[in-house]
Every structure is written in structure tokens, then in C-alpha cells.
Enzyme design. Structure first.
Site, PDB file in Angstrom:
ATOM      1  N   TRP A 131       1.126  -1.269  -0.332  1.00 50.92           N
ATOM      2  CA  TRP A 131       0.185   0.075   0.067  1.00 50.92           C
ATOM      3  C   TRP A 131       0.903   1.316   0.003  1.00 50.92           C
ATOM      4  CZ3 TRP A 131      -4.519  -0.909   4.310  1.00 50.92           C
ATOM      5  CH2 TRP A 131      -5.300  -2.022   3.718  1.00 50.92           C
TER       6      TRP A 131
ATOM      7  N   HIS B 204      13.013  -1.762  -0.460  1.00 50.54           N
ATOM      8  CA  HIS B 204      12.074  -1.559  -1.095  1.00 50.54           C
ATOM      9  C   HIS B 204      12.897  -0.489  -2.121  1.00 50.54           C
ATOM     10  CE1 HIS B 204       8.670   0.482  -3.525  1.00 50.54           C
ATOM     11  NE2 HIS B 204       8.318  -0.623  -4.405  1.00 50.54           N
TER      12      HIS B 204
ATOM     13  N   GLU C 115      11.781   2.028  -3.670  1.00 52.12           N
ATOM     14  CA  GLU C 115      11.624   3.182  -2.635  1.00 52.12           C
ATOM     15  C   GLU C 115      12.916   4.030  -1.531  1.00 52.12           C
ATOM     16  OE1 GLU C 115       7.905   2.939  -2.663  1.00 52.12           O
ATOM     17  OE2 GLU C 115       7.372   3.291  -4.837  1.00 52.12           O
TER      18      GLU C 115
ATOM     19  N   GLY D 243       5.943   1.693 -10.848  1.00 51.11           N
ATOM     20  CA  GLY D 243       4.301   3.014 -10.807  1.00 51.11           C
ATOM     21  C   GLY D 243       4.770   4.028 -12.079  1.00 51.11           C
TER      22      GLY D 243
ATOM     23  N   SER E  33       4.474  -2.499 -11.818  1.00 47.21           N
ATOM     24  CA  SER E  33       3.442  -2.274 -12.855  1.00 47.21           C
ATOM     25  C   SER E  33       2.301  -3.516 -13.237  1.00 47.21           C
ATOM     26  CB  SER E  33       3.830  -1.043 -14.167  1.00 47.21           C
ATOM     27  OG  SER E  33       4.188   0.060 -13.324  1.00 47.21           O
TER      28      SER E  33
ATOM     29  N   GLY F  33       2.084  -2.800  -6.436  1.00 47.25           N
ATOM     30  CA  GLY F  33       1.541  -1.315  -5.343  1.00 47.25           C
ATOM     31  C   GLY F  33       0.164  -0.779  -5.886  1.00 47.25           C
TER      32      GLY F  33
HETATM   33  P1  PGA Z   1       3.782  -0.266  -8.585  1.00 51.56           P
HETATM   34  O1  PGA Z   1       4.805  -0.721  -7.488  1.00 51.56           O
HETATM   35  O2  PGA Z   1       2.748  -2.116  -8.559  1.00 51.56           O
HETATM   36  O3  PGA Z   1       2.521   0.336  -8.295  1.00 51.56           O
HETATM   37  O4  PGA Z   1       4.376  -0.472  -9.793  1.00 51.56           O
HETATM   38  C1  PGA Z   1       5.013  -2.015  -7.217  1.00 51.56           C
HETATM   39  C2  PGA Z   1       6.411  -2.157  -6.064  1.00 51.56           C
HETATM   40  O5  PGA Z   1       6.308  -0.762  -5.592  1.00 51.56           O
HETATM   41  O6  PGA Z   1       6.909  -2.681  -5.373  1.00 51.56           O
END
Ligand code: PGA
Length: 258
Positions: A14, A99, A101, A177, A217, A238
Site C-alpha cells: 500500500w 524496497h 523507494e 509505479g 506495474s 502497488g
Molecule cells: P506498482 O508498485 O505496482 O505501483 O508499480 C510496485 C512496488 O512498488 O513494489
């Protein structure tokens, strides 16, 4: 390639989404369906703020709760951080470590990923170690360098036994993303290289058992292609998983393809 069937894992991430008032309605919608399905493991990673409530709401269900990060020590003067010991004590099952990020926006190094993985395992948490790759083209996969180096660093000092509680997530950075997923064949190629590397680091028995997830994605449209690859044992989702209907559909797809 293997004949061994690994149970698929569908993990929603999330991130820093969902408001407090959305959490329980989402779970109420998802839990009865997850209870009917038995062919996949299912977990949701959420902000720390929601975890205790989510664990309570999912007690005695098949839906597991995950943290998105945890510190590498059990306690101490680390303002703003979350203890893996505390996560385990409230009943969190999984923690996502490394991750993209976290690595990119919070300067998480391979060394820290390793320390955090060890601390989480020591506390009885299951870990999803995230490996990411910054490739310039969408269809060229060359994980020999970054991803395999991240893999080796993340697992340094972790025993074959401990690895039983670890899954690996492969995520090309540009796919996260962006709405542009990797091709399923490229992701399979990366998963094979990761598994080969695990074979070299541990043994073929260990390498065959570990789950490798694809992330970046993933949608209800492309998930079947990923999940039907021999070496892809789950998806890390995500954006699509913010919608409970799509999350449930992804779980159905995981079961149907395994
Ligand atoms: P996403 O994110 O499915 O929105 O690309 C995946 C993730 O961050 O692990």
C-alpha cells in the site's frame, strides 16, 4: 526450470496510501474471498500506523500483514524508526526490506538491507528482500551486475535454514509505479539468474524452494503472464492493489496459474 511447485505469494504494497477510514472497509471486502481461496499466500504491507489494527482484523484468517520496513536493532535511541521485535510482538507476519523507494529516497544501502533482514529473521518475521534494477531499456534484462550484487549483499551471513523464511522480489526500477511493466520473458530471465545465484550461494535444494516475486506495474491484465513463468512465484503489487477488487482478481490469477 523446475518441476517443484512453489506456493505463490501475492503481496500488496500500500506504500503511504490509504486513509484510516479506508483500512477496515478494504479488509472487510477482501477477507471473505481470501478465506475461500487456498491456493496462494496473501499479504498486505501497510504503514506502521495501521498494522496493529490490521493484524487484529485478520486474526485467524489467511490474510497476513506485512510491514514496509523495520530497523536493524530491537530497541534503542532511533527516533522515528520501527523495531522488528515490536512488529513481531503485535503479530505482523512479513516485512518488506530494501524496497526501491527505501533505497532511493531514504538512502538504504545494501549493508543496511542485510542488517535489517537479519534482525527481522531473528525476530521470527518472514522477509521479502527487494532487489531493483535501473535499466535503460524496457526489454533488456542484465541483472548480472546490480541485482545479483544486491542479492549477495542482502543475504550475507544468512543461513540456508533462515532462507526458508525469505522471498526475493525482483523489480526493475523503471517499472515501479510507471505503468510500464517488464515483459514476462524478461522477468523470467531475471528470476532464473537470481535462482542460479542462490544455487551458487547455497545449494540447488535451497534455490528451488525460495519464492521469487516480480514487481513493477503488475495489473490484472499482465499478472497471468508473469505468474505462469516457471521461476516467478508471486507478485508484488502497488497501485493495482489499492483497489480491493483488483487485488482479489490478482489472487485468483495467482491460483489459476499455479
Ligand atoms: P506498482 O508498485 O505496482 O505501483 O508499480 C510496485 C512496488 O512498488 O513494489
Amino acid at each position: 526450470m523446475t518441476d517443484m511447485k512453489r506456493r505463490p505469494l501475492v503481496l500488496a504494497n500500500w506504500k503511504m496510501n490509504m486513509t484510516p477510514s479506508q483500512v477496515l472497509p478494504y479488509l472487510d471486502q477482501v477477507i471473505p474471498e481470501v478465506e475461500k481461496d487456498t491456493g496462494a499466500d496473501v499479504a498486505i504491507a501497510a504503514q506502521d500506523l495501521y498494522l496493529a489494527q490490521m493484524v487484529k482484523a485478520t486474526t485467524n484468517t489467511r490474510l497476513a500483514i506485512a510491514a514496509e520496513n523495520a530497523h536493524w536493532t530491537d530497541e534503542g535511541a532511533y527516533t522515528g524508526e520501527t523495531s522488528p521485535k515490536a512488529l513481531a510482538e503485535i503479530g505482523v507476519s512479513y516485512v518488506l526490506i530494501g524496497h526501491f523507494e527505501r533505497r532511493k529516497l531514504f538512502n538504504e544501502t545494501d549493508g543496511r538491507v542485510n542488517l535489517k533482514t537479519k534482525a527481522a529473521l531473528k525476530n521470527g518475521l518472514k522477509v521479502i528482500v527487494d532487489l531493483d534494477e535501473d535499466m535503460s531499456t524496457y526489454d533488456t534484462v542484465n541483472p548480472n551486475t546490480v541485482v545479483l550484487a544486491q542479492l549477495r549483499a542482502a543475504l550475507a551471513g544468512i543461513s540456508a535454514e533462515e532462507l526458508d523464511q525469505v522471498a526475493i522480489a525482483y523489480e526493475p526500477t523503471w517499472a515501479i509505479g510507471s505503468g510500464e511493466a517488464a515483459s514476462a520473458t524478461a522477468a523470467q530471465k531475471a528470476a532464473v539468474l537470481i535462482r542460479q545465484s542462490l544455487k551458487n550461494l547455497y545449494s540447488s535444494g535451497v534455490a528451488e524452494k525460495i519464492r521469487i516475486l516480480y514487481g513493477g506495474s503488475v495489473t490484472t491484465k499482465n499478472a497471468a503472464a508473469f505468474l505462469s513463468q516457471n521461476d516467478i512465484d508471486g507478485v508484488l503489487v502497488g497501485k493495482a492493489a489499492l483497489d480491493p477488487k483488483q487485488f482479489l482478481e490478482l489472487i485468483d490469477i495467482a491460483q489459476a496459474t499455479h
